[in-house]
Design a protein around this motif. Structure first.
Motif, PDB file in Angstrom:
ATOM      1  N   MET A 162      67.117  23.957 -38.893  1.00 57.97           N
ATOM      2  CA  MET A 162      65.658  24.503 -37.733  1.00 57.97           C
ATOM      3  C   MET A 162      66.284  25.719 -37.285  1.00 57.97           C
ATOM      4  O   MET A 162      66.090  26.666 -37.021  1.00 57.97           O
ATOM      5  N   GLY A 163      67.069  25.242 -36.405  1.00 62.56           N
ATOM      6  CA  GLY A 163      67.331  26.470 -35.382  1.00 62.56           C
ATOM      7  C   GLY A 163      67.980  27.356 -35.921  1.00 62.56           C
ATOM      8  O   GLY A 163      67.236  28.277 -35.859  1.00 62.56           O
ATOM      9  N   HIS A 164      69.044  27.556 -36.873  1.00 59.22           N
ATOM     10  CA  HIS A 164      69.426  28.403 -37.753  1.00 59.22           C
ATOM     11  C   HIS A 164      68.266  29.581 -38.034  1.00 59.22           C
ATOM     12  O   HIS A 164      67.763  30.115 -37.641  1.00 59.22           O
ATOM     13  N   GLY A 165      66.841  28.751 -38.816  1.00 54.92           N
ATOM     14  CA  GLY A 165      65.878  29.644 -39.597  1.00 54.92           C
ATOM     15  C   GLY A 165      64.745  30.440 -38.093  1.00 54.92           C
ATOM     16  O   GLY A 165      65.078  31.352 -38.653  1.00 54.92           O
ATOM     17  N   ILE A 166      64.780  29.145 -37.470  1.00 52.88           N
ATOM     18  CA  ILE A 166      64.088  29.994 -35.959  1.00 52.88           C
ATOM     19  C   ILE A 166      64.966  31.332 -35.652  1.00 52.88           C
ATOM     20  O   ILE A 166      64.331  32.381 -35.006  1.00 52.88           O
ATOM     21  N   ALA A 167      66.157  31.257 -35.698  1.00 48.33           N
ATOM     22  CA  ALA A 167      66.824  32.479 -34.992  1.00 48.33           C
ATOM     23  C   ALA A 167      66.987  33.105 -36.123  1.00 48.33           C
ATOM     24  O   ALA A 167      66.567  34.683 -35.310  1.00 48.33           O
ATOM     25  N   GLN A 168      66.780  33.104 -37.571  1.00 49.05           N
ATOM     26  CA  GLN A 168      66.511  34.741 -38.040  1.00 49.05           C
ATOM     27  C   GLN A 168      65.455  34.832 -38.753  1.00 49.05           C
ATOM     28  O   GLN A 168      65.280  35.955 -37.597  1.00 49.05           O
ATOM     29  N   SER A 169      64.365  34.166 -37.552  1.00 48.84           N
ATOM     30  CA  SER A 169      63.089  35.067 -37.570  1.00 48.84           C
ATOM     31  C   SER A 169      62.784  35.324 -36.492  1.00 48.84           C
ATOM     32  O   SER A 169      62.213  36.664 -36.116  1.00 48.84           O
ATOM     33  N   LEU A 170      63.732  34.986 -35.262  1.00 51.18           N
ATOM     34  CA  LEU A 170      63.247  35.388 -34.045  1.00 51.18           C
ATOM     35  C   LEU A 170      64.038  37.083 -33.967  1.00 51.18           C
ATOM     36  O   LEU A 170      63.780  37.823 -33.378  1.00 51.18           O
ATOM     37  N   LEU A 171      65.478  36.930 -34.294  1.00 54.25           N
ATOM     38  CA  LEU A 171      65.838  38.383 -34.827  1.00 54.25           C
ATOM     39  C   LEU A 171      65.394  39.570 -36.013  1.00 54.25           C
ATOM     40  O   LEU A 171      64.971  40.244 -35.635  1.00 54.25           O
ATOM     41  N   ARG A 172      64.072  38.830 -36.530  1.00 61.26           N
ATOM     42  CA  ARG A 172      63.787  39.172 -37.967  1.00 61.26           C
ATOM     43  C   ARG A 172      63.045  40.352 -37.160  1.00 61.26           C
ATOM     44  O   ARG A 172      61.705  41.368 -37.388  1.00 61.26           O
ATOM     45  N   GLN A 173      62.381  39.737 -36.039  1.00 58.46           N
ATOM     46  CA  GLN A 173      60.883  39.755 -35.374  1.00 58.46           C
ATOM     47  C   GLN A 173      61.107  40.901 -34.177  1.00 58.46           C
ATOM     48  O   GLN A 173      60.627  41.610 -33.035  1.00 58.46           O
ATOM     49  N   GLY A 174      62.420  41.565 -33.703  1.00 53.55           N
ATOM     50  CA  GLY A 174      62.858  42.134 -33.064  1.00 53.55           C
ATOM     51  C   GLY A 174      63.961  41.504 -31.472  1.00 53.55           C
ATOM     52  O   GLY A 174      63.275  42.067 -30.655  1.00 53.55           O
TER      53      GLY A 174
END
Length: 299
Positions: free
Chosen positions: A15-27
């Motif tokens: 789950m945390g990896h997906g959160i990390a991907q999403s945060l980075l994708r949003q800048g």
């Protein structure tokens, strides 16, 4: 919090990896705890994330800290152990706990963070690693309304539905209620599927009957790939984690003095399965474990 935030993430599992991907994708900027339990993080580093050695380092580097660990003992460890988050905590810094935890412990943890000068929010997650990577989690938040409003723009980077559950502890309470229902439905559907297989009924027929009637819903659709193709990836949640969550629900319902007859039965089922050495198997595999004559119970 409408602009880029430097987030410190502790717990880069499924789950945390997906959160990390999403945060980075949003800048947003990201630092994370380098830990053996993480998923591979090469993609995160390529996108600009920075690995750090201790929870204290993560808190010191970041504006806000998100915890995405297994449960209450792990939350307490990363916060309060030597070189933990509290040692690096800055005044008014926010700690967001996205794990699954016991609400009474969450309230005690919040008090310690507040005494150290920080602010604490429980933001429990539902849905799966797939939705986490897509930025489409459900978040259930325990916080005062002003802090909830302050954090909502950041939460929107990785969550589709964001619910204000009430004060601190409400997020984790609602998560345990949700998971008990979800895991309870799973146990019922798995036991029914196992009985169906032993009766010689084709899985596709069972799916049609349940899907067209009272058995239809999200849980059935997560089990469908396993019943059709023996593919357990539709519900990437281990049986040991299932036992943990229903155990937390059992503890919470006991604390509340609430009825827990169904909770005891569901908890016993998962406890028996895990005790037989199946803890690392994924939740849909419960169907096969129950269909196996060697694991029949309740005779």
């Amino acid at each position: 919090m409408t602009s880029s935030v430097h987030v410190g993430l502790i717990g880069v599992g499924l789950m945390g990896h997906g959160i990390a991907q999403s945060l980075l994708r949003q800048g947003h900027r990201l630092s994370y705890l380098d830990h053996p339990g993480n998923q591979p993080c090469d993609d995160l580093q390529t996108a600009g994330a920075t690995p750090l050695e201790t929870p204290r380092d993560v808190a010191s580097a970041a504006e806000l800290v998100i915890l995405c660990v297994t449960g209450t003992p792990q939350v307490e460890s990363v916060l309060f152990d030597p070189q933990g988050v509290l040692e690096g905590l800055k005044p008014e810094q926010i700690v967001v706990d996205c794990s699954t935890a016991i609400p009474s412990s969450t309230q005690a943890i919040e008090a310690r963070v507040r005494e150290a000068g920080g602010r604490f929010v429980d933001a429990a997650m539902t849905r799966t690693p797939k939705e986490a990577a897509e930025g489409r989690l459900n978040l259930i938040v325990g916080a005062d309304k002003a802090l909830f409003d302050e954090l909502t723009p950041l939460f929107s980077a990785f969550a589709e539905h964001i619910t204000h559950g009430g004060p601190v502890g409400a997020g984790h309470t609602l998560k345990l209620l949700h998971n008990f229902v979800s895991l309870g439905f799973t146990a019922v559907l798995a036991e029914a599927s196992a009985a169906s297989q032993r009766a010689g009924i084709d899985n596709s027929v069972l799916l049609e009957v349940l899907g067209n009637g009272g058995g239809g819903g999200v849980v059935l659709e997560r089990l469908r790939p396993y019943l059709v193709d023996a593919d357990p990836s539709g519900f990437r949640f281990s049986l040991s984690n299932s036992l943990k969550d229903v155990g937390y629900y059992h503890s919470m319902s006991k604390d509340l003095g609430a009825s827990r007859q169904m909770g005891q039965a569901v908890h016993q089922l998962y406890a028996d399965i895990v005790a037989e050495g199946n803890g690392e198997r994924l939740l849909p595999e419960l169907i096969s474990l129950l269909a196996d004559a060697s694991t029949q119970r309740g005779d």
